[in-house]
Design a protein around this motif. Structure first.
Motif, PDB file in Angstrom:
ATOM      1  N   ALA A  19       8.436  11.700  -4.203  1.00  0.00           N
ATOM      2  CA  ALA A  19       7.935  10.933  -3.056  1.00  0.00           C
ATOM      3  C   ALA A  19       7.636   9.493  -3.443  1.00  0.00           C
ATOM      4  CB  ALA A  19       6.684  11.599  -2.498  1.00  0.00           C
ATOM      5  N   GLY A  20       7.770   8.597  -2.486  1.00  0.00           N
ATOM      6  CA  GLY A  20       7.450   7.193  -2.706  1.00  0.00           C
ATOM      7  C   GLY A  20       5.955   6.985  -2.896  1.00  0.00           C
ATOM      8  N   LYS A  21       5.615   5.845  -3.463  1.00  0.00           N
ATOM      9  CA  LYS A  21       4.209   5.533  -3.740  1.00  0.00           C
ATOM     10  C   LYS A  21       3.538   4.951  -2.481  1.00  0.00           C
ATOM     11  CE  LYS A  21       4.969   4.544  -8.677  1.00  0.00           C
ATOM     12  NZ  LYS A  21       6.393   4.952  -8.710  1.00  0.00           N
ATOM     13  N   ASN A  22       2.272   5.249  -2.340  1.00  0.00           N
ATOM     14  CA  ASN A  22       1.503   4.746  -1.201  1.00  0.00           C
ATOM     15  C   ASN A  22       0.980   3.340  -1.480  1.00  0.00           C
ATOM     16  OD1 ASN A  22       1.892   7.266  -0.041  1.00  0.00           O
ATOM     17  ND2 ASN A  22      -0.088   8.049  -0.729  1.00  0.00           N
ATOM     18  N   LEU A  23       0.923   2.520  -0.438  1.00  0.00           N
ATOM     19  CA  LEU A  23       0.360   1.173  -0.542  1.00  0.00           C
ATOM     20  C   LEU A  23      -1.032   1.158   0.079  1.00  0.00           C
ATOM     21  CD1 LEU A  23       3.392  -1.046   0.609  1.00  0.00           C
ATOM     22  CD2 LEU A  23       2.919  -0.126  -1.670  1.00  0.00           C
ATOM     23  N   ARG A  24      -1.982   0.584  -0.616  1.00  0.00           N
ATOM     24  CA  ARG A  24      -3.345   0.421  -0.094  1.00  0.00           C
ATOM     25  C   ARG A  24      -3.582  -1.063   0.154  1.00  0.00           C
ATOM     26  NH1 ARG A  24      -6.127   5.154  -0.300  1.00  0.00           N
ATOM     27  NH2 ARG A  24      -5.090   6.787  -1.509  1.00  0.00           N
ATOM     28  N   LEU A  25      -3.859  -1.395   1.400  1.00  0.00           N
ATOM     29  CA  LEU A  25      -3.942  -2.785   1.817  1.00  0.00           C
ATOM     30  C   LEU A  25      -5.377  -3.285   1.894  1.00  0.00           C
ATOM     31  CD1 LEU A  25      -1.379  -2.815   4.809  1.00  0.00           C
ATOM     32  CD2 LEU A  25      -0.923  -2.835   2.348  1.00  0.00           C
ATOM     33  N   SER A  26      -5.504  -4.600   1.932  1.00  0.00           N
ATOM     34  CA  SER A  26      -6.787  -5.244   2.213  1.00  0.00           C
ATOM     35  C   SER A  26      -7.044  -5.275   3.716  1.00  0.00           C
ATOM     36  CB  SER A  26      -6.776  -6.679   1.670  1.00  0.00           C
ATOM     37  OG  SER A  26      -5.636  -7.384   2.161  1.00  0.00           O
ATOM     38  N   LEU A  27      -6.065  -4.940   4.510  1.00  0.00           N
ATOM     39  CA  LEU A  27      -6.135  -5.006   5.967  1.00  0.00           C
ATOM     40  C   LEU A  27      -7.263  -4.149   6.528  1.00  0.00           C
ATOM     41  CD1 LEU A  27      -4.310  -6.007   8.496  1.00  0.00           C
ATOM     42  CD2 LEU A  27      -3.641  -3.606   8.579  1.00  0.00           C
ATOM     43  N   ASP A  28      -7.952  -4.680   7.547  1.00  0.00           N
ATOM     44  CA  ASP A  28      -8.920  -3.908   8.320  1.00  0.00           C
ATOM     45  C   ASP A  28      -8.261  -3.604   9.666  1.00  0.00           C
ATOM     46  OD1 ASP A  28     -11.050  -3.326  10.247  1.00  0.00           O
ATOM     47  OD2 ASP A  28     -12.430  -3.850   8.635  1.00  0.00           O
ATOM     48  N   ILE A  29      -7.894  -2.347   9.886  1.00  0.00           N
ATOM     49  CA  ILE A  29      -7.118  -2.005  11.075  1.00  0.00           C
ATOM     50  C   ILE A  29      -7.913  -2.229  12.357  1.00  0.00           C
ATOM     51  CG2 ILE A  29      -7.722   0.444  11.127  1.00  0.00           C
ATOM     52  CD1 ILE A  29      -4.268  -1.158  11.844  1.00  0.00           C
ATOM     53  N   ASP A  30      -9.236  -2.062  12.306  1.00  0.00           N
ATOM     54  CA  ASP A  30     -10.054  -2.348  13.494  1.00  0.00           C
ATOM     55  C   ASP A  30      -9.996  -3.823  13.856  1.00  0.00           C
ATOM     56  OD1 ASP A  30     -10.860   0.301  13.725  1.00  0.00           O
ATOM     57  OD2 ASP A  30     -12.610   0.022  12.442  1.00  0.00           O
ATOM     58  N   LEU A  31     -10.061  -4.675  12.854  1.00  0.00           N
ATOM     59  CA  LEU A  31      -9.986  -6.119  13.069  1.00  0.00           C
ATOM     60  C   LEU A  31      -8.599  -6.503  13.586  1.00  0.00           C
ATOM     61  CD1 LEU A  31     -11.850  -8.604  12.661  1.00  0.00           C
ATOM     62  CD2 LEU A  31     -10.682  -8.976  10.473  1.00  0.00           C
ATOM     63  N   GLN A  32      -7.577  -5.865  13.045  1.00  0.00           N
ATOM     64  CA  GLN A  32      -6.214  -6.136  13.507  1.00  0.00           C
ATOM     65  C   GLN A  32      -6.054  -5.762  14.976  1.00  0.00           C
ATOM     66  OE1 GLN A  32      -3.735  -7.540  11.712  1.00  0.00           O
ATOM     67  NE2 GLN A  32      -2.211  -7.391  13.341  1.00  0.00           N
ATOM     68  N   GLN A  33      -6.594  -4.616  15.367  1.00  0.00           N
ATOM     69  CA  GLN A  33      -6.511  -4.195  16.763  1.00  0.00           C
ATOM     70  C   GLN A  33      -7.217  -5.188  17.690  1.00  0.00           C
ATOM     71  OE1 GLN A  33      -7.987  -0.017  16.199  1.00  0.00           O
ATOM     72  NE2 GLN A  33      -6.222   0.508  17.455  1.00  0.00           N
ATOM     73  N   LEU A  34      -8.406  -5.634  17.276  1.00  0.00           N
ATOM     74  CA  LEU A  34      -9.138  -6.599  18.088  1.00  0.00           C
ATOM     75  C   LEU A  34      -8.354  -7.895  18.219  1.00  0.00           C
ATOM     76  CD1 LEU A  34     -11.640  -7.580  19.622  1.00  0.00           C
ATOM     77  CD2 LEU A  34     -12.641  -8.232  17.405  1.00  0.00           C
ATOM     78  N   GLY A  35      -7.796  -8.372  17.118  1.00  0.00           N
ATOM     79  CA  GLY A  35      -7.033  -9.616  17.150  1.00  0.00           C
ATOM     80  C   GLY A  35      -5.844  -9.544  18.097  1.00  0.00           C
ATOM     81  N   GLU A  36      -5.138  -8.424  18.085  1.00  0.00           N
ATOM     82  CA  GLU A  36      -3.977  -8.296  18.965  1.00  0.00           C
ATOM     83  C   GLU A  36      -4.398  -8.201  20.430  1.00  0.00           C
ATOM     84  OE1 GLU A  36      -0.774  -5.800  17.848  1.00  0.00           O
ATOM     85  OE2 GLU A  36      -0.909  -6.306  15.710  1.00  0.00           O
TER      86      GLU A  36
END
Length: 652
Positions: A232-249
Motif C-alpha cells: 500500500a502507498g504511504k499516507n500523507l499527514r498535512l498541516s491543513l485544518d479541514i474545519d478552517l478550509q471548509q469555512l474559507g470556501e
C-alpha cells in the motif's frame, strides 16, 4: 604428433571438459533443483496479473481523513479471446449500441494488440457493475472485471491543491521518469497527488493464475508460491485544518479570489482557498471527463488555483515591506514623518492619499495605521535614491531588489504543489530595457505603494506576514508535515529556516507595532477580535485590463494581510477578493473570521450574523454568473462518491 604437443592437447581437453561440466551442472540446477522457472515458462497455462495497491490516503493536522479510496471496476477486454459472446446482451448492459461496441473493440486492438488486455469500459457505475457481475460468465474469457481504486472526498473541499488522479497520458509514458508505468496505470496529475505520486502509489504486486484449455482462470498457481504482494502507498499527514478550509470556501462562495493561511512557526499551510471552488468528487468516477470539460470551460475558471497561480498588485499591503527596507537601510527612523496634505507632489504629478487631516503621517506607526500613500511613496524614493549606494541606477534599485528577493518575491517560493507562479519583481535591467536607460525613482514611484510593475501571488503575501511576525525568517510554505513510514529526506527542505537579509529584530518591532495600530485604530478596525491581538494591513489594489484594445480601469481588488496573536503568532493570512473595492470591506472581515476560528475553534455568537452575511454576499458580476454553470455542477452528487451500493466495497 610431437611429444611437445601432448601437454597443450590435454590442457584444451580439460578446458572443454570443464565448460561442459559447468553447463551441465547449471542445467541440472535449473531443470531439476530449481523448479520456479520451469513452472512459469508455460505461458499457455499461467496468467500473470498485476495487483494494484491501495493508494495512500491524506489526513489533516488532527488526523482526519480528507480523502480515502473507493473501489470501482473496469471492464477489460482481450480481443483474441473475445469469441462467440453475446455482444447484443453486453451492449444492453453497458447501455451502448453495436457501433460503439465495435469502435471500442477496434480501439483496444490498435492500442494494445489482440493478445494484451485493454480497458473496454472504465469505472463502471455501480448499477451497471451489478448487472454485469451477474452475467459475467457469458462474456468470458474475452472480458473480465478489474478492480480500480478511485478517490472520494468526504468533506467535498480542497480540490485545488489535493489534485486528482487519472490514467497516465501517453506522452508521459515516453519520459524516463515514468519508465516503470504501463498504459492503464493511474497517477496523480495535479496538486499533492502529483507531487507525492511516488509515496502515494505504493508498489504493484503480481499474481499468477492457472488457465484451462479454454483460457478460463481456475485459481492461484502453485497456491500462490510465486505471487508478490502489493504494498500500500504511504499516507500523507498535512498541516491543513479541514474545519478552517471548509469555512474559507464558504466565505469565498460567490467571490473570485483566494485565502492563504500559514502557521509561521513551521511554514505549514493551514488553509488554501481558491474561489470559486468546486467539489473534488466531480473529478472521480465514470463522469470525470465530462465534469472536467465543464469545469475547464466555465467562465469563473474554477480549475485555476488563484492562491499560487494568480498574481495581483499588492497595493497598500506592501507598505510594511517598504518600511522594513527603509529602516534597515537607515534612510528613515520610526519617528520619521511626512507632511501629507492629501497627495504626494514630489514627482510633478499628484499621488492621491485618502487622508487629509494634519499629522496622519507624523511617524511610521501613524503612516501605517492610516495607510498614507504620500508617506510610502517618499520613503521608497529615499531608499532607492540612497547616495551611499550611488543612486537608483548604480546600486539603489539593485539593493532594493535584493531585499525583496530574500523576502520570497519575484521567484517561486517552492510550495509542495505544482504550477506556482513567480509574480513580477522589476529590477534595474527591466527599467533600462523599458525606458532605454532614461528613468529615475519617479518613473517607478508607484512601487512604494504596491502598484506599478509589481505583482505577487496570495501565497507570497501570506509568506511576507510570516517574515514580519517571525521578525526576520520563514520556512518554505508546505502542506505535508509527515509521510508515514518514509525515512527519506523529501521533506527536509521544508524544515530549514530561511533568514532574510539579517535585519535587526528592533526594526521588525517598529513595523509590527504599526501593523497592530492598523487593526486597533486604523483602516482595519472592523477586523478586531475580542481577546486577540492582531497585526494587519489593508490594501485596495488598482485593477486594469485591456478592453477593446485599450487599458481600462476596473473595480479595485480588496486585499488584507494579517498575523495573530502579535505576541506569539500562530497564524498568518492573506485574503484577496477580486473586483470588490476597499480592503476593509471584504478581505479584512474574511481574514478576521478565519483567524478567530483557528485560534478559538469557534466564532463568537455575536459575530455569526456577519459570517452568514459574508457567506451569502456575491461579488462576481451578474454577467459572468449568468454564463457560469459551476453552481449547478457543484450540486451534482457523483454516483461513485454518493452511492453506497453493496457491490462497491470501500477500502481505506
Amino acid at each position: 604428433m610431437s611429444v611437445y604437443n601432448q601437454p597443450r592437447r590435454r590442457v584444451i581437453q580439460m578446458i572443454f571438459l570443464g565448460m561442459i561440466l559447468i553447463i551441465g551442472t547449471r542445467l541440472f540446477f535449473l531443470q531439476v533443483v530449481e523448479k520456479k522457472y520451469a513452472k512459469l515458462a508455460d505461458a499457455n497455462a499461467v496468467l500473470r496479473k498485476v495487483v494494484y495497491p491501495s493508494r495512500g490516503i491524506i489526513l489533516d493536522r488532527k488526523g482526519r481523513s480528507i480523502l480515502s479510496n473507493d473501489a470501482l471496476y473496469d471492464l477489460v477486454v482481450t480481443p483474441a479471446n473475445a469469441k462467440k459472446i453475446d455482444t447484443a446482451y453486453l451492449c444492453k448492459i453497458l447501455e451502448i449500441d453495436n457501433a460503439e461496441y465495435n469502435k471500442r473493440f477496434n480501439a483496444a486492438i490498435i492500442k494494445n494488440g489482440r493478445v494484451r488486455p485493454s480497458v473496454f469500459a472504465p469505472l463502471l457505475p455501480p448499477a451497471i457493475f451489478g448487472r454485469l457481475q451477474e452475467s459475467m460468465f457469458l462474456f468470458q474469457p474475452g472480458f473480465e472485471l478489474v478492480q480500480r481504486q478511485i478517490r472520494s472526498y468526504p468533506y467535498g473541499v480542497a480540490a485545488n491543491f489535493l489534485g486528482y488522479i487519472a490514467e497516465i497520458p501517453p506522452d508521459l509514458l515516453k519520459r524516463p521518469e515514468y519508465a516503470d508505468y504501463n498504459q492503464g496505470d493511474y497517477i496523480g496529475l495535479t496538486g499533492l497527488e502529483r507531487t507525492y505520486q511516488p509515496q502515494l502509489m505504493g508498489q504493484r504486486g503480481i499474481q499468477y493464475l492457472v488457465k484451462d484449455n479454454l483460457n478460463r482462470t481456475q485459481g492461484s498457481y502453485e497456491n500462490g508460491e510465486f505471487d508478490t504482494a502489493a504494498i500500500a502507498g504511504k499516507n500523507l499527514r498535512l498541516s491543513l485544518d479541514i474545519d478552517l478550509q471548509q469555512l474559507g470556501e464558504k466565505l469565498m462562495r460567490g467571490k473570485i479570489g483566494s485565502v492563504v493561511a500559514i502557521d509561521p512557526r513551521t511554514g505549514g499551510i493551514l488553509a488554501m482557498v481558491s474561489g470559486p471552488s468546486f467539489d473534488p468528487n466531480l473529478l472521480t468516477g465514470p463522469f470525470r471527463n465530462a465534469n472536467f470539460s465543464r469545469l475547464f470551460t466555465d467562465t469563473t475558471k474554477p480549475l485555476l488555483n488563484r492562491a499560487i497561480q494568480a498574481t495581483y498588485p499588492p497595493g497598500s499591503t506592501f507598505k510594511p515591506m517598504i518600511a522594513t527596507v527603509a529602516l534597515d537601510e537607515g534612510v528613515i527612523s520610526p519617528s520619521f514623518g511626512y507632511p501629507c496634505g492629501g497627495a504626494y507632489y514630489g514627482c510633478n504629478r499628484p499621488i492621491k492619499c485618502e487622508h487629509h487631516d494634519a499629522g496622519h503621517a507624523a511617524n511610521l506607526r501613524l503612516a501605517l495605521a492610516h495607510s498614507c500613500n504620500s508617506y510610502f511613496s517618499h520613503v521608497y524614493r529615499l531608499t532607492v535614491d540612497n547616495p551611499k549606494l550611488g543612486g537608483i541606477k548604480t546600486g539603489g534599485m539593485q539593493k532594493w531588489w535584493d531585499y525583496m528577493t530574500s523576502f520570497g518575491l519575484g521567484h517561486r517560493i517552492g510550495v509542495d504543489i505544482p504550477s506556482e507562479s513567480k509574480g513580477t519583481l522589476p529590477d534595474t535591467a527591466y527599467f533600462n530595457k523599458r525606458y532605454n536607460g532614461s528613468w529615475n525613482s519617479c518613473t517607478n514611484v508607484f512601487l512604494g505603494i504596491g502598484q506599478g510593475e509589481l505583482t505577487l501571488t496570495p501565497l507570497q503575501m501570506a509568506n511576507e506576514m510570516c517574515i514580519i511576525s517571525n521578525r526576520g525568517y520563514f520556512y518554505i510554505p508546505h502542506f505535508v508535515e509527515k509521510i508515514d513510514g518514509d525515512n527519506s529526506d523529501v521533506l527536509a527542505k521544508y524544515k530549514e529556516k530561511h533568514v532574510v537579509a539579517h535585519i535587526q529584530d528592533t526594526i521588525f518591532g517598529s513595523v509590527i507595532r504599526g501593523m497592530q495600530d492598523v487593526v486597533e485604530a486604523g483602516t482595519a478596525m472592523g477586523a478586531r477580535i475580542d481577546g486577540v491581538t492582531m497585526g494587519g494591513k489593508t490594501g485596495t489594489a488598482e485593477n486594469y485590463a485591456i478592453v477593446n484594445g485599450e487599458r481600462t480601469k476596473l473595480k479595485n481588488h480588496s486585499i488584507f494581510v494579517a498575523f495573530a496573536p502579535v505576541e506569539n503568532p500562530k497564524i498568518c493570512i492573506a485574503v484577496v477578493v477580486e473586483n470588490a473595492g476597499f480592503g476593509a470591506t471584504y478581505a479584512a472581515p474574511i481574514a478576521s473570521f478565519m483567524i478567530e476560528k483557528y485560534l478559538n475553534d469557534t466564532i463568537a455568537a455575536k459575530r455569526q450574523p456577519l459570517v452568514d452575511k459574508m457567506i451569502n454576499t456575491v461579488t462576481i458580476s451578474p454577467a459572468m454568473l449568468a454564463k457560469s454553470k459551476l453552481d449547478s455542477l457543484n450540486h451534482i452528487k457523483p454516483p461513485a462518491a454518493a452511492n453506497d451500493d453493496k457491490n462497491r466495497p470501500k477500502t481505506i
